[in-house]
Write a protein that holds these residues in place. Structure first.
Motif, short mmCIF file in Angstrom:
data_model
loop_
_atom_site.label_atom_id
_atom_site.label_comp_id
_atom_site.label_asym_id
_atom_site.label_seq_id
_atom_site.Cartn_x
_atom_site.Cartn_y
_atom_site.Cartn_z
N LEU A 1 0.81 -1.21 0.00
CA LEU A 1 0.00 0.00 0.00
C LEU A 1 0.85 1.27 0.00
O LEU A 1 0.57 2.21 -0.75
CB LEU A 1 -0.92 0.01 1.22
N CYS A 2 1.88 1.31 0.82
CA CYS A 2 2.66 2.54 1.00
C CYS A 2 3.68 2.75 -0.11
O CYS A 2 3.96 3.90 -0.47
CB CYS A 2 3.35 2.52 2.35
N LYS A 3 4.24 1.68 -0.63
CA LYS A 3 5.30 1.80 -1.63
C LYS A 3 4.87 1.37 -3.02
O LYS A 3 5.68 1.36 -3.94
CB LYS A 3 6.51 0.96 -1.20
N SER A 4 3.60 0.99 -3.18
CA SER A 4 3.08 0.53 -4.48
C SER A 4 3.93 -0.61 -5.05
O SER A 4 4.21 -0.68 -6.25
CB SER A 4 3.03 1.69 -5.48
N MET A 5 4.33 -1.51 -4.18
CA MET A 5 5.16 -2.64 -4.58
C MET A 5 4.30 -3.82 -4.98
O MET A 5 3.32 -4.12 -4.30
CB MET A 5 6.10 -3.04 -3.44
N PRO A 6 4.62 -4.50 -6.09
CA PRO A 6 3.87 -5.73 -6.44
C PRO A 6 4.08 -6.80 -5.38
O PRO A 6 5.08 -6.82 -4.66
CB PRO A 6 4.48 -6.13 -7.79
N ALA A 7 3.12 -7.69 -5.31
CA ALA A 7 3.16 -8.72 -4.28
C ALA A 7 4.33 -9.68 -4.47
O ALA A 7 4.90 -10.18 -3.50
CB ALA A 7 1.85 -9.50 -4.26
N ASP A 8 4.73 -9.94 -5.72
CA ASP A 8 5.83 -10.88 -5.93
C ASP A 8 7.18 -10.30 -5.55
O ASP A 8 8.15 -11.03 -5.39
CB ASP A 8 5.85 -11.35 -7.39
N ILE A 9 7.27 -8.97 -5.39
CA ILE A 9 8.51 -8.35 -4.91
C ILE A 9 8.60 -8.48 -3.39
O ILE A 9 9.67 -8.69 -2.82
CB ILE A 9 8.59 -6.89 -5.35
N VAL A 10 7.47 -8.35 -2.71
CA VAL A 10 7.45 -8.49 -1.26
C VAL A 10 7.69 -9.94 -0.85
O VAL A 10 8.16 -10.22 0.26
CB VAL A 10 6.09 -7.99 -0.70
N ASP A 11 7.40 -10.87 -1.73
CA ASP A 11 7.50 -12.29 -1.42
C ASP A 11 8.91 -12.71 -1.04
O ASP A 11 9.10 -13.57 -0.19
CB ASP A 11 7.01 -13.11 -2.62
N ASP A 12 9.93 -12.08 -1.64
CA ASP A 12 11.30 -12.53 -1.35
C ASP A 12 11.74 -12.17 0.06
O ASP A 12 12.74 -12.70 0.54
CB ASP A 12 12.27 -11.92 -2.37
N TYR A 13 11.01 -11.29 0.74
CA TYR A 13 11.36 -10.94 2.12
C TYR A 13 10.41 -11.59 3.12
O TYR A 13 10.85 -12.11 4.15
CB TYR A 13 11.32 -9.42 2.29
N THR A 14 9.13 -11.58 2.83
CA THR A 14 8.15 -12.10 3.77
C THR A 14 7.82 -13.58 3.55
O THR A 14 7.16 -14.18 4.39
CB THR A 14 6.85 -11.30 3.66
N ARG A 15 8.26 -14.14 2.43
CA ARG A 15 8.00 -15.55 2.13
C ARG A 15 6.50 -15.85 2.14
O ARG A 15 6.06 -16.85 2.67
CB ARG A 15 8.73 -16.44 3.13
N MET A 16 5.74 -14.96 1.54
CA MET A 16 4.31 -15.16 1.35
C MET A 16 4.02 -15.13 -0.14
O MET A 16 4.55 -14.30 -0.87
CB MET A 16 3.50 -14.07 2.07
N GLY A 17 3.17 -16.04 -0.60
CA GLY A 17 2.81 -16.06 -2.01
C GLY A 17 2.05 -14.81 -2.43
O GLY A 17 1.42 -14.13 -1.60
N ALA A 18 2.11 -14.52 -3.72
CA ALA A 18 1.44 -13.32 -4.22
C ALA A 18 -0.07 -13.38 -3.99
O ALA A 18 -0.69 -12.39 -3.60
CB ALA A 18 1.75 -13.12 -5.71
N THR A 19 -0.67 -14.55 -4.22
CA THR A 19 -2.11 -14.67 -4.00
C THR A 19 -2.47 -14.50 -2.53
O THR A 19 -3.51 -13.91 -2.20
CB THR A 19 -2.60 -16.04 -4.49
#
Length: 309
Positions: free
Chosen positions: A130-148
């Motif tokens: 929400l704050c950085k307009s980052m796609p979910a697959d970019i956040v996945d490499d840090y949080t280890r959560m799938g995009a869906t």
């Protein structure tokens, strides 16, 4: 050929004519049966197996807690706000409210019995999107959560926030709110200011095709314009989000219901005295594009003069 048929099928073609005709029919039938068996035989294909990625949620959750929520070892308070858009106390307060109203935010085991993502990791992934307009697959490499999974909690977060905090924050200010806003702004040096008004343009990548032409701006992409009035602590007391077409701040203000209650005389009282003059309406701080009105005050720029050599 006769020898091949005799060896493979045990059929003798050198007999009498009647028997030879029967043998030919039998030979033809056998050839057809063998051909059909070859055709109907299943073709071996490579079995597509599901790729399993080891998430190691425990290690990544511990690393995230060390980076964001352990004082002195990870990011500073300023860096925390830059990355997640809020202070630590507000993050914890928001997470506690989400856990109280929606069990989806609690840590639960998955189908294999392994514990899922922690509540802190879920909200960190949502706030990064929400704050950085980052796609979910970019956040996945840090949080280890799938995009869906991240998109799922993003939708749950927006729905929960609107349903839980909408009654308090998505409304017009009451007399108590007006008094609090005036006091907060007076302490910051803006006497009797109600808030700041501004318009923001929001590009929408997946805009509905039937509306793209109506909401297309000067940059040849579909844009929604949001007019908002917010206080210093980001409490929104006005939001107007309906203008189509290519618009600027003046066009949106002309259609906005920002001053409707003032014209009707139903706004909370705002009485104050400046330089011996009595005023009954507060004002909004705006930039130079807005007109000079009693209820709108433009910010000023300090001009510096440098001595000539």
């Amino acid at each position: 050929m006769r020898a091949y048929v005799r060896v493979k099928y045990g059929i003798y073609l050198d007999s009498s004519s009647d028997e030879e005709e029967k043998d030919l029919v039998m030979f033809t039938q056998l050839c057809l049966d063998e051909r059909l068996r070859i055709i109907r035989q299943p073709v071996l294909r490579e079995v597509q197996t599901r790729i399993v990625i080891k998430c190691d949620r425990v290690w990544h959750d511990a690393k995230m807690m060390n980076d964001y929520f352990t004082p002195g070892t990870g990011y500073t308070s300023r860096q925390f706000k830059q990355r997640l858009g809020m202070r630590e106390y507000l993050f914890e307060k928001l997470l506690g409210k989400l856990l109280a109203v929606d069990p989806e935010w609690k840590q639960r085991p998955d189908a294999t019995g392994t514990m899922g993502n922690s509540p802190h990791m879920k909200l960190v992934a949502v706030m990064k999107c929400l704050c950085k307009s980052m796609p979910a697959d970019i956040v996945d490499d840090y949080t280890r959560m799938g995009a869906t999974t991240i998109y799922k909690y993003l939708k749950i977060f927006c729905h929960t926030v609107c349903m839980t905090f909408g009654v308090r924050y998505l409304r017009e200010p009451t007399p108590e709110d007006v008094h609090r806003l005036l006091q907060e702004n007076a302490d910051r040096g803006f006497a009797r200011m109600l808030g700041s008004v501004y318009c923001m343009q929001w590009p929408w990548k997946n805009f509905p095709v039937s509306w793209q032409g109506t909401y297309r701006g000067k940059y040849k992409e579909s844009i929604l314009v949001l007019e908002a009035v917010a206080s210093y602590d980001l409490w929104f007391c006005h939001a107007f989000f309906e203008m189509p077409g290519s618009n600027n701040n003046l066009n949106v203000l002309a259609h906005s219901p920002l001053f409707d209650n003032m014209l009707k005389g139903v706004t909370p009282p705002c009485n104050y005295v400046i330089n011996g003059h009595h005023y009954k309406m507060g004002y909004f701080l705006a930039d130079g594009i807005y007109p000079k009105l009693t209820t709108i005050v433009q910010d000023f720029h300090r001009h510096w003069t440098f001595p000539t050599m």
